[in-house]
Design a protein around this motif. Structure first.
Motif, PDB file in Angstrom:
ATOM      1  N   VAL A 254       0.839  -1.201   0.000  1.00  0.00           N
ATOM      2  CA  VAL A 254       0.000   0.000   0.000  1.00  0.00           C
ATOM      3  C   VAL A 254       0.875   1.254   0.000  1.00  0.00           C
ATOM      4  O   VAL A 254       0.620   2.215  -0.739  1.00  0.00           O
ATOM      5  CB  VAL A 254      -0.958  -0.003   1.204  1.00  0.00           C
ATOM      6  N   ALA A 255       1.920   1.238   0.833  1.00  0.00           N
ATOM      7  CA  ALA A 255       2.793   2.412   0.949  1.00  0.00           C
ATOM      8  C   ALA A 255       3.465   2.747  -0.377  1.00  0.00           C
ATOM      9  O   ALA A 255       3.657   3.932  -0.709  1.00  0.00           O
ATOM     10  CB  ALA A 255       3.844   2.158   2.029  1.00  0.00           C
ATOM     11  N   LYS A 256       3.811   1.724  -1.169  1.00  0.00           N
ATOM     12  CA  LYS A 256       4.420   1.986  -2.476  1.00  0.00           C
ATOM     13  C   LYS A 256       3.472   2.799  -3.362  1.00  0.00           C
ATOM     14  O   LYS A 256       3.917   3.635  -4.150  1.00  0.00           O
ATOM     15  CB  LYS A 256       4.728   0.662  -3.184  1.00  0.00           C
ATOM     16  N   ARG A 257       2.196   2.547  -3.233  1.00  0.00           N
ATOM     17  CA  ARG A 257       1.206   3.188  -4.098  1.00  0.00           C
ATOM     18  C   ARG A 257       0.704   4.509  -3.514  1.00  0.00           C
ATOM     19  O   ARG A 257       0.334   5.411  -4.262  1.00  0.00           O
ATOM     20  CB  ARG A 257       0.044   2.221  -4.342  1.00  0.00           C
ATOM     21  N   ALA A 258       0.687   4.606  -2.196  1.00  0.00           N
ATOM     22  CA  ALA A 258       0.200   5.831  -1.558  1.00  0.00           C
ATOM     23  C   ALA A 258       1.180   6.975  -1.693  1.00  0.00           C
ATOM     24  O   ALA A 258       0.789   8.153  -1.675  1.00  0.00           O
ATOM     25  CB  ALA A 258      -0.112   5.557  -0.091  1.00  0.00           C
ATOM     26  N   GLY A 259       2.461   6.654  -1.813  1.00  0.00           N
ATOM     27  CA  GLY A 259       3.469   7.693  -1.878  1.00  0.00           C
ATOM     28  C   GLY A 259       3.837   8.213  -0.501  1.00  0.00           C
ATOM     29  O   GLY A 259       3.324   7.753   0.528  1.00  0.00           O
ATOM     30  N   PRO A 260       4.700   9.221  -0.433  1.00  0.00           N
ATOM     31  CA  PRO A 260       5.236   9.673   0.856  1.00  0.00           C
ATOM     32  C   PRO A 260       4.336  10.631   1.631  1.00  0.00           C
ATOM     33  O   PRO A 260       4.617  10.941   2.790  1.00  0.00           O
ATOM     34  CB  PRO A 260       6.530  10.378   0.453  1.00  0.00           C
ATOM     35  N   ASP A 261       3.249  11.115   1.038  1.00  0.00           N
ATOM     36  CA  ASP A 261       2.471  12.187   1.663  1.00  0.00           C
ATOM     37  C   ASP A 261       1.838  11.774   2.984  1.00  0.00           C
ATOM     38  O   ASP A 261       1.565  12.636   3.840  1.00  0.00           O
ATOM     39  CB  ASP A 261       1.372  12.677   0.719  1.00  0.00           C
ATOM     40  N   PHE A 262       1.563  10.492   3.181  1.00  0.00           N
ATOM     41  CA  PHE A 262       0.869  10.048   4.386  1.00  0.00           C
ATOM     42  C   PHE A 262       1.817   9.637   5.509  1.00  0.00           C
ATOM     43  O   PHE A 262       1.363   9.380   6.627  1.00  0.00           O
ATOM     44  CB  PHE A 262      -0.056   8.867   4.054  1.00  0.00           C
ATOM     45  N   GLY A 263       3.109   9.555   5.240  1.00  0.00           N
ATOM     46  CA  GLY A 263       4.036   9.075   6.249  1.00  0.00           C
ATOM     47  C   GLY A 263       3.861   7.577   6.466  1.00  0.00           C
ATOM     48  O   GLY A 263       3.337   6.855   5.616  1.00  0.00           O
TER      49      GLY A 263
END
Length: 395
Positions: A254-263
């Motif tokens: 999920v983190a790979k797709r969400a990107g860095p904006d959410f931490g």
């Protein structure tokens, strides 16, 4: 089936299915017409103390919120969505430029939409239905037979109930629709929706984010606190691999797709998977039968409009039945049902076709330059953006 007891009181309305659409109809119609309305909702799921939480949440548009507020059934946990940011990128892209933003200029008292967990919505509707005197029955409808005076329902314990009108709100595999022999146009998508609730370090600013990735749309939708509802559509084979991962590995994907904006991300609830399909009933009515919600139509979740379409069915059917009741007319009469069909089926058919077209546009790598130019042009046209937001909100 034994002969029905004609001396028993006949219900005005019987509803198959205690999902959001079925409960909303029972609540909206009873709230509008008062306690004289005899309404009953049948669903074995009502035997549970609380609706099962499968991780799903829904983005409810402004017209749906107004419908539920009028019936005093708006969940206290609903969270406002200030706007929607859309990107179109590949998974490996370091930057994901925003091609389109919607809703950020909405007034504070009329936000773009609200997010509500499906479990909380059904709990609020169930509580309001009980307060209004709607009968919630945990039995299942196994048969129905219409006559001039009403429709007789055969229940799974051998009992029978009579009603003026039977409403099918029993989902995409509707038993009522099948028994009524209402044909459907349907086909599967090569996608599965992965859903979950995630907690994250950085605030979301009440903005929903949707990335159009090669495997399908990936959305992070804002909930209360630093939490978001994940709706990730992925090709079926790849989705099966994601389902098989343990929680930590799943969150890493999920983190790979969400990107860095959410931490940093962590799971904050159950995760589930649902195969995606297109379905539209060729008629929304039968003999003393009306279809609403997923029993009538299923669309791709890329625009988050599935529940909103169901609530618009509820609004239209409530209006039609309310007018019939005030005029002393039969709720199940052909003219009454024809008015509902005219109000909904053709609009839904057009919307469902448009959503299918968008799905194909956004899953075709060849169309990427065209859609990026199109989104950029829309983003630079304030009048057109306002019309899109108005249409999405139902206003």
């Amino acid at each position: 089936m034994t002969a029905p007891d004609r001396s028993a009181p006949i219900h005005d309305l019987a509803i198959a299915g205690a999902g959001a659409a079925g409960l909303a109809l029972a609540v909206a119609l009873t709230a509008e017409l008062g306690p004289g309305v005899r309404a009953v909702v049948f669903d074995p799921a009502l035997a549970r103390d609380r609706p099962r939480d499968d991780g799903r949440a829904s983005m409810i548009a402004a017209d749906g919120r107004r419908l539920l507020e009028r019936a005093d059934a708006w969940p206290a946990t609903a969270h406002p969505v200030a706007g929607l940011r859309i990107t179109d990128s590949r998974l490996e892209d370091a930057l994901r430029p925003t091609f389109l933003e919607l809703g950020q200029d909405q007034p504070a008292d009329e936000p773009f939409a609200h997010m509500v967990s499906d479990a909380d919505l059904r709990a609020a509707l169930s509580a309001r239905a009980e307060a209004l005197g709607v009968r919630l029955d945990p039995r299942a409808i196994r048969s129905h037979a219409a006559s001039a005076g009403g429709v007789t329902l055969g229940l799974d314990d051998g009992g029978e109930v009579r009603a003026r009108l039977l409403v099918a709100a029993d989902g995409a595999r509707s038993g009522v629709r099948a028994r009524e022999k209402i044909a459907v146009s349907a086909f599967p998508y090569d996608q599965t929706a992965l859903v979950a609730t995630l907690a994250h370090e950085a605030p979301h600013g009440d903005v929903a984010v949707q990335h159009f990735l090669p495997g399908g749309p990936f959305a992070m939708l804002p909930l209360a606190g630093n939490r978001s509802s994940l709706v990730w559509s992925e090709r079926r084979a790849r989705a099966a691999e994601m389902v098989a991962l343990d929680d930590d590995a799943f969150v890493a994907e999920v983190a790979k797709r969400a990107g860095p904006d959410f931490g940093a991300l962590t799971l904050a609830g159950p995760r589930s998977a649902f195969p995606l399909r297109f379905l539209i009933a060729r008629s929304f009515v039968g003999r003393r039968v009306a279809l609403i919600g997923d029993a009538a139509h299923v669309v791709h979740p890329l625009a988050g409009q599935g529940l909103n379409l169901g609530l618009r069915d509820v609004s239209a059917l409530t209006r039609v039945l309310g007018e019939a009741a005030r005029a002393g007319e039969d709720l199940g009469a052909p003219a009454t049902l024809s008015a509902y069909e005219s109000a909904r089926r053709f609009e839904v058919a057009g919307f469902a076709t448009a959503m299918d077209g968008l799905y194909r546009l956004f899953t075709s790598p060849l169309a990427r330059p065209l859609r990026d130019v199109g989104m950029g042009l829309v983003d630079r046209a304030p009048g057109l953006k306002r019309r899109i937001v108005a249409a999405a909100s139902g206003l």
